[in-house]
Design an enzyme around this catalytic site. Structure first.
Site, PDB file in Angstrom:
ATOM      1  N   TYR A   6     -60.324 -19.780  62.342  1.00 41.09           N
ATOM      2  CA  TYR A   6     -60.395 -21.185  62.769  1.00 41.09           C
ATOM      3  C   TYR A   6     -60.947 -21.355  64.177  1.00 41.09           C
ATOM      4  CZ  TYR A   6     -57.015 -21.686  58.921  1.00 41.09           C
ATOM      5  OH  TYR A   6     -56.374 -21.639  57.726  1.00 41.09           O
ATOM      6  N   TYR A 132     -52.508 -29.018  52.003  1.00 36.75           N
ATOM      7  CA  TYR A 132     -53.118 -27.739  52.348  1.00 36.75           C
ATOM      8  C   TYR A 132     -52.596 -26.705  51.364  1.00 36.75           C
ATOM      9  CZ  TYR A 132     -54.428 -23.433  54.596  1.00 36.75           C
ATOM     10  OH  TYR A 132     -54.963 -22.193  54.835  1.00 36.75           O
ATOM     11  N   ASP A 219     -46.296 -25.625  45.438  1.00 36.94           N
ATOM     12  CA  ASP A 219     -46.784 -24.617  46.368  1.00 36.94           C
ATOM     13  C   ASP A 219     -45.722 -24.482  47.459  1.00 36.94           C
ATOM     14  OD1 ASP A 219     -47.916 -23.162  48.387  1.00 36.94           O
ATOM     15  OD2 ASP A 219     -49.807 -24.285  48.462  1.00 36.94           O
ATOM     16  N   LYS A 246     -46.099 -16.159  52.222  1.00 35.89           N
ATOM     17  CA  LYS A 246     -45.597 -16.072  53.597  1.00 35.89           C
ATOM     18  C   LYS A 246     -44.281 -15.290  53.748  1.00 35.89           C
ATOM     19  CE  LYS A 246     -48.401 -19.542  55.728  1.00 35.89           C
ATOM     20  NZ  LYS A 246     -49.056 -20.626  54.997  1.00 35.89           N
TER      21      LYS A 246
HETATM   22  C1  LIG Z   1     -50.357 -20.632  54.229  1.00 37.27           C
HETATM   23  C2  LIG Z   1     -50.386 -21.430  53.004  1.00 37.27           C
HETATM   24  C3  LIG Z   1     -51.193 -21.056  51.911  1.00 37.27           C
HETATM   25  C4  LIG Z   1     -52.158 -19.892  51.968  1.00 37.27           C
HETATM   26  O1  LIG Z   1     -51.528 -18.671  52.110  1.00 37.27           O
HETATM   27  P1  LIG Z   1     -52.391 -17.424  52.641  1.00 37.27           P
HETATM   28  O2  LIG Z   1     -51.456 -16.266  52.496  1.00 37.27           O
HETATM   29  O3  LIG Z   1     -52.724 -17.731  54.068  1.00 37.27           O
HETATM   30  O4  LIG Z   1     -53.599 -17.316  51.796  1.00 37.27           O
HETATM   31  C5  LIG Z   1     -51.107 -21.804  50.761  1.00 37.27           C
HETATM   32  N1  LIG Z   1     -50.297 -22.867  50.676  1.00 37.27           N
HETATM   33  C6  LIG Z   1     -49.513 -23.252  51.703  1.00 37.27           C
HETATM   34  C7  LIG Z   1     -48.603 -24.423  51.521  1.00 37.27           C
HETATM   35  C8  LIG Z   1     -49.537 -22.562  52.906  1.00 37.27           C
HETATM   36  O5  LIG Z   1     -48.784 -22.968  53.923  1.00 37.27           O
END
Ligand SMILES: *Cc1c(COP(=O)(O)O)cnc(C)c1O
Length: 395
Positions: A6, A132, A219, A246
């Site tokens: 970024y 996102y 997600d 994460k």
């Molecule tokens: C960080 C994130 C992603 C992407 O995960 P990466 O391991 O960085 O590819 C997808 N969805 C959400 C809600 C996130 O916070």
């Protein structure tokens, strides 16, 4: 040379160079910093946790990785069993991958193929404004954030709505026979600006998805493992597909999982080879990642992390109560997340260095100054983080 994320490499400020890390602290040559970002929200147990480090070492002495095509192994078997117990209802079918973005891609492919497998021609996805879901192409398509995506504009089959029940009902009125899934970051939209909304919206979404036979995808790459003050938002409203990443490995190694319920799994289960899910990341089910994830979940349960998160929220509310400044638009809090949104992002310029000098690592973005601390943080350390955030506006 390293191409940093970024960043405009030409004007980028030099990153801080980390030489060691332990507990909530990052160490540079000359400074000790509380990591208020938990390394992009994943390092929930803090750095160099003896139990997690030991788990990796032990597994590395056996083998670090074998492919999951045609092979399987204890760490991945045990982790999938653990997740099956740990996750609500019939979210039982674990598809592993190496990052959150890929796991979201898998969820979207799963939802689309679930529909083609049953001969349905549905072609649209419903998602949220300011969403996102990662940085790969389809995740960007269901995402909605100008600041990440402006260079790649092309959206055809995705409808974005605000987190308002009327908007949700309107979208379903119009397109219910075309949506194959509705994907959301439940309760807390992270990278889109730490936006928080009510569970009533998700309950209504569940009803509409049931009525119109649309798959609901959560997600929880960011919200999973306690960040919102719920273990998973899926404990409140259960989706058909859940994505975790994460904090899954306690921040030790990149890994993620797309977990499907029975109905979704059944949509692929057949004698027809063409109905199989055609996806398979090289490092899926990596043995080091699975070993450490298993230990991370055990710690989460054994050390009563939900209590720790409740304390973080209580201390944050106490410390931020009544905090106001003409430059501040809103202060938002939920579980282990606090965000100070300013009217003009320029106000935050210089804050990172200000925090560094006061022993805190922070990475504000756009109009958002926030903290998502490791859950092992002590009260006085959390107060320190919040004091530094407030002090910026009084300087
Ligand atoms: C960080 C994130 C992603 C992407 O995960 P990466 O391991 O960085 O590819 C997808 N969805 C959400 C809600 C996130 O916070």
């Amino acid at each position: 040379m390293i191409w940093y994320p970024y960043e405009q490499m030409k004007t980028m400020k030099q990153p801080y160079r980390i030489v060691d890390a332990e507990g909530v602290y990052l160490y540079t040559e000359d400074q000790k910093l509380i990591d208020s970002v938990s390394s992009w929200w994943c390092m929930i147990h803090g750095y160099k946790h003896p139990v997690l480090t030991e788990a990796i070492k032990k597994q590395a002495d056996r083998f670090s990785h074998v492919m999951l095509g045609g092979l399987t192994h204890d760490p991945v078997l045990r982790l999938s069993e653990k997740l099956q117990d740990f996750l609500p209802e019939d979210l039982d079918y674990c598809f592993f991958s190496d990052s959150g973005s890929v796991a979201v891609e898998v969820a979207l492919k799963m939802a689309l193929q679930f529909n083609t497998n049953r001969g349905s021609g549905r072609d649209m996805v419903l998602s949220l404004e300011h969403a996102y879901h990662g940085d790969t192409f389809k995740t960007m398509e269901v995402g909605d954030d100008e600041d990440y995506h402006f260079a790649f504009e092309e959206k055809k089959d995705v409808v974005h709505i605000p987190t308002k029940i009327e908007a949700l009902e309107e979208a379903f009125d119009k397109y219910h026979d075309r949506f194959y899934c509705f994907i959301v970051e439940p309760l807390l939209q992270g990278a889109g600006g730490m936006r928080m909304y009510d569970a009533a919206f998700l309950k209504r979404a569940r009803e509409l998805c049931d009525r119109y036979d649309v798959l609901l995808i959560f997600d929880e790459v960011a919200t999973g493992f306690g960040r919102t003050g719920n273990r998973f938002v899926a404990d409140l409203v259960c989706p058909d597909i859940l994505v975790l990443g994460k904090a899954l490995t306690g921040g030790y190694i990149g890994h993620a999982v797309t977990v499907a319920n029975h109905k979704v799994f059944q949509g692929f289960y057949s004698d027809d080879g063409r109905q199989a899910l055609m996806h398979g990341p090289t490092f899926m089910g990596n043995a080091l990642a699975c070993s450490v994830a298993l230990k991370s979940i055990e710690l989460f349960e054994k050390d009563n992390y939900m209590e720790k998160i409740r304390n973080i929220e209580a201390v944050t509310r106490r410390e931020m109560e009544g905090f106001e400044d003409p430059q501040v638009k809103e202060v938002r809090m939920m579980g282990g997340c606090v965000c100070v949104e300013v009217h003009d992002g320029a106000v935050l310029r210089g804050f990172q260095q200000f925090a560094y000098e006061r022993g805190v690592f922070s990475r504000p973005f756009l109009k958002y100054m926030y903290a998502m601390v490791p859950y092992v943080i002590k009260e006085e350390e959390l107060v320190r983080v919040l004091d530094v955030m407030k002090a910026w506006f009084r300087k």
